[in-house]
Structures are given as C-alpha cells and as structure tokens.
Design a protein around this motif. Structure first.
Motif, PDB file in Angstrom:
ATOM      1  N   ARG A 150       0.803  -1.213   0.000  1.00 61.33           N
ATOM      2  CA  ARG A 150       0.000   0.000   0.000  1.00 61.33           C
ATOM      3  C   ARG A 150       0.841   1.269   0.000  1.00 61.33           C
ATOM      4  N   ALA A 188       2.453   1.723  -3.439  1.00 62.56           N
ATOM      5  CA  ALA A 188       1.489   2.037  -4.481  1.00 62.56           C
ATOM      6  C   ALA A 188       0.920   3.441  -4.301  1.00 62.56           C
ATOM      7  N   GLU A 204       0.850   6.384  -6.916  1.00 63.14           N
ATOM      8  CA  GLU A 204      -0.413   7.009  -7.267  1.00 63.14           C
ATOM      9  C   GLU A 204      -0.261   8.528  -7.295  1.00 63.14           C
ATOM     10  N   THR A 236       0.651  -1.638 -11.950  1.00 63.69           N
ATOM     11  CA  THR A 236      -0.084  -1.649 -10.694  1.00 63.69           C
ATOM     12  C   THR A 236      -1.361  -0.825 -10.869  1.00 63.69           C
ATOM     13  N   ASN A 282      -5.182   0.624  -8.983  1.00 65.26           N
ATOM     14  CA  ASN A 282      -5.623   1.060  -7.653  1.00 65.26           C
ATOM     15  C   ASN A 282      -6.883   0.349  -7.164  1.00 65.26           C
ATOM     16  N   PHE A 335      -4.549  -2.256  -3.742  1.00 67.71           N
ATOM     17  CA  PHE A 335      -3.874  -2.202  -5.039  1.00 67.71           C
ATOM     18  C   PHE A 335      -3.590  -3.618  -5.527  1.00 67.71           C
TER      19      PHE A 335
END
Lengths: 274, 153
Positions: free
Chosen positions: A45, A48, A52, A123, A125, A155
């Motif tokens: 998390r 990612a 993001e 990757t 979301n 993710f």
C-alpha cells in the motif's frame, strides 16, 4: 573448534557476502515470474500510494488525449446502445438477455507501469477491498491489457501482455480460428501469434480478438492487428507478427473483468485435466 | 534522493528497453571506506531491497548491490594508496580522478551486468541482454562522472 572460529573470523566478510547473496537468490527464485508477496511488491500500500501520487501529476500531461479517447468511446457505446435498442424493441428475448449477464466491469486507474523490461508489470488502484482476485482479466478501450496477478488490500499488480511469460488465447475476428499471442521481449508494440495452421488465409490488417476459451476474458475483446505474415515453404504454421492495440506508454484507465462464471469454468477445466 | 530520481526518472527511460541506467548505485559508490565491510554489505542489501520493492523485481537489485559493496573495498585498496585512511565519502575530489573513473566503471558494469542478467533470467535474450548491459552502463558512467564533475567545481 578453535580453528573453525579462526576460519570464521578470517573469512567473515566473505561469509556475510555469501549469506546475503543466497538470500537474494532465494527471493529471486521464489518470485521469478510474478511477484508473489503483496508486501514486497508494488501491491504494497505505501509503495502504491506513492506511485499514485506521482501518477496524479503525470496525468495532466495527457489530459487532452485521454479526453478525446473517452469521447470517442462514448460515441461508440452510444451507437451500440442504439443498435441494441432497435434490435430489442420487437424481440421477446429482452428479459433473457438481462438475466444472463455473465460478467461485469470495474473501472481502475493505473498507478505504475514498466515497459523496459522482459518481465514488465503494472499496478492498479483496486484490490481485495474492491473484490479483485488473482486471474481476473484487465482491458481498456484499445484492447486487452493483462491479467491480475498479486492482490493487495487496495492495489493489485497486473501482468501485461508485454511480459515474456504471458500467453493470451486469441482468434481471428473474421473467421474464428484460434491461436496464441505471446510477447517476444524488447519491442512493446509487437507480439507473435502462433498456432495458426497454414491452410487459413491471413491478411495484413486482420484483427485478433480474445477467444473466450479461457474464463479470464470474454470473447471478442480486440488484442492486436496482423502486421506481417510469413509462410515458409513446407511449414505447417503461419509466422505472424501483430501489432498490439494497447499502448502501454499511455495507459491511465482500465477495466477489470469480473466474470461470474470464472470459478465454475476453471474448476470444471481443472477437473477434466486431472 | 538518488533512489527517487531512479524511480521517477531513469526507470522510465527506454530505448527499445536497452537503455536503463541504474544511477542509484551512486549512493553505494560514495560510502566512506572506513565502514566495516559487513555493515556496508547490509547497507547494500537494504538499498537493494528498497529498489526491488519499488520495481517489482524481488532479489535482482539486492544481489547486485551486495556484489558491489563486497567488491568495493578490495578494489579501492588495490587502486589507491593509503585508502584505509580515507574517512570521507569517496568522490572524484577525494581520490585521484583516473582511479575514480576505473573504480566507478568496474562497479557500474558489475552492477548493471548482475541486474540485466538476473532480470532476464534466461539465455533466450542473451545478445539483447549484453547490449543492454553495455549501453546502460555507458550512460550510467557518463551520468555519475558528470555529477561528480559538477559537484567538484
């Protein structure tokens, strides 16, 4: 005992080196093809989230393009809807159709994508929290993107077509002959299509779509367009190079396919094999 | 800082997948030599792990970084006189330029070779892998030397 201690002392550097390298190789061996651990991959998390945020900035640079594509897709869908309505109006099968929706789509945003390796990953979301599971298909308005491999809480990591271990079952849109699409590495725009027997006529520009033979993708999602076809004298299969429809360099929004029949189909096929 | 640059900028570079300079190795090249070697290798391990998590390549960067940290000290002591006395970070300013270039080139090539070979993990793409090692290392050496020159001025 003394000499053993002495030995260890003398070669402690080398021993530490050896131990660390062995750990590295063990990690490598267990994670070789797909990242298995959620924590140690971009499905993590924290990692990612970071990607993001970067992606949010990145996105502004392609807003105009993205808008145009959404607009085009909208028009296409509207047209399709109108066509269906016209078709359905005097049809008694209307209720039948809606009762048999086999799969649903879930939108997701791409937060990270690599294109310069042999084992590329991306990757997205959406994760366990959004009922994403390993093995779900992913595509966008251009064509097939890949298959979900590692799923974290929020993710997931997707294995794209441009991964040397990835295989996608496909067929010709015009006549329904089956083949397999695989990526040869290096060139992210082109793939090899195998298993097309020589008696089938192949033209440049023919579209390849998903076959629906595997439960991952429903049939008729476009994948690639034939770009080059060589048929060696005496060979029983075409050697086809096709250009991918998905542009991994500009990948922002994708759909995840939630196929309600996937588990059932997979179980049946597995039982049959055993 | 170097890791951020690596992840945000250099991992996106792609020239048919051939050009993939690993500039974050600069962190390892700069470590002072007075460190204990075991500690240095652990630092290499940690840095490699961070890179691996960020790149989805578990094991690849760890193996390469540990190799670099293992080779570093013997390499330096063999090339620079009185290397043990260097307590500052290793840059072009603290050791002779020719020695620094040799030191950097050897380690960068070793690191890049390890990364490329391990991430391919097959002999099907051997030619391509070697080309990637050469091109990426060359670019990486250029970038790191350039950075050093800029800093020393």
């Amino acid at each position: 005992m003394n000499s053993l201690l002495k030995f260890i002392q003398q070669y402690s550097n080398f021993l530490v080196f050896l131990i660390l390298e062995v750990v590295a190789f063990m990690l490598l061996a267990t994670n070789r093809e797909y990242p298995k651990s959620v924590f140690l991959s971009t499905a993590n998390r924290a990692v990612a989230k970071h990607y993001e945020r970067v992606n949010e900035v990145d996105q502004y640079f392609s807003l105009r393009e993205e808008n145009a594509r959404l607009y085009e897709e909208n028009i296409r869908l509207q047209n399709e809807l109108i066509a269906w309505r016209n078709h359905m109006e005097d049809s008694v099968e209307q209720t039948y159709l809606y009762a048999h929706l086999d799969y649903q789509l879930m939108p997701a945003k791409v937060v990270q994508v690599t294109t310069n390796r042999l084992h590329n990953t991306l990757t997205i979301n959406k994760g366990l929290r959004d009922s994403v599971y390993r093995g779900m298909g992913v595509f966008n308005d251009e064509g097939v993107v890949g298959i979900v491999s590692t799923v974290g809480q929020r993710f997931s990591v997707v294995i794209p077509i441009i991964h040397t271990k990835s295989r996608i079952s496909c067929m010709f849109a015009k006549n329904g002959y089956y083949g397999t699409i695989e990526w040869q590495g290096q060139d992210i725009r082109h793939v090899k299509v195998s298993d097309i027997p020589n008696h089938i006529a192949v033209n440049i520009g023919d579209t390849l779509v998903t076959s629906g033979l595997t439960p991952v993708f429903p049939a008729n999602i476009p994948v690639a367009v034939v770009e080059k076809d060589t048929l060696m004298a005496g060979a029983s299969y075409h050697q086809i190079t096709a250009s991918l429809l998905t542009d991994y360099k500009h990948l922002h929004y994708v759909y995840i396919i939630d196929n309600h029949a996937q588990v059932e189909q997979e179980n049946l096929q597995r039982e049959e094999r055993n | 800082m170097a890791i951020a640059l690596q992840v945000l900028l250099f991992n996106r570079l792609s020239f048919y997948g051939l050009c993939h300079p690993q500039v974050y190795i600069l962190c390892l090249l700069m470590l002072p030599i007075a460190l204990r070697r075991e500690l240095e290798m652990l630092i290499g391990f940690a840095l490699g792990l961070v890179m691996d998590i960020l790149c989805n390549t578990l094991g690849v960067h760890i193996a390469a970084c540990v190799l670099v940290t293992f080779l570093r000290q013997p390499l330096l002591t063999s090339m620079v006189q009185n290397a043990e006395r260097l307590t500052t970070e290793i840059t072009m300013a603290t050791i002779p330029m020719a020695a620094y270039i040799r030191y950097a080139v050897i380690l960068i090539v070793a690191h890049q070779a390890m990364v490329s070979l391990l991430s391919a993990f097959s002999f099907h793409h051997l030619g391509w892998t070697f080309l990637q090692i050469i091109i990426s290392s060359a670019l990486c050496v250029g970038l790191i030397l350039g950075y050093n020159l800029l800093r020393s001025k």
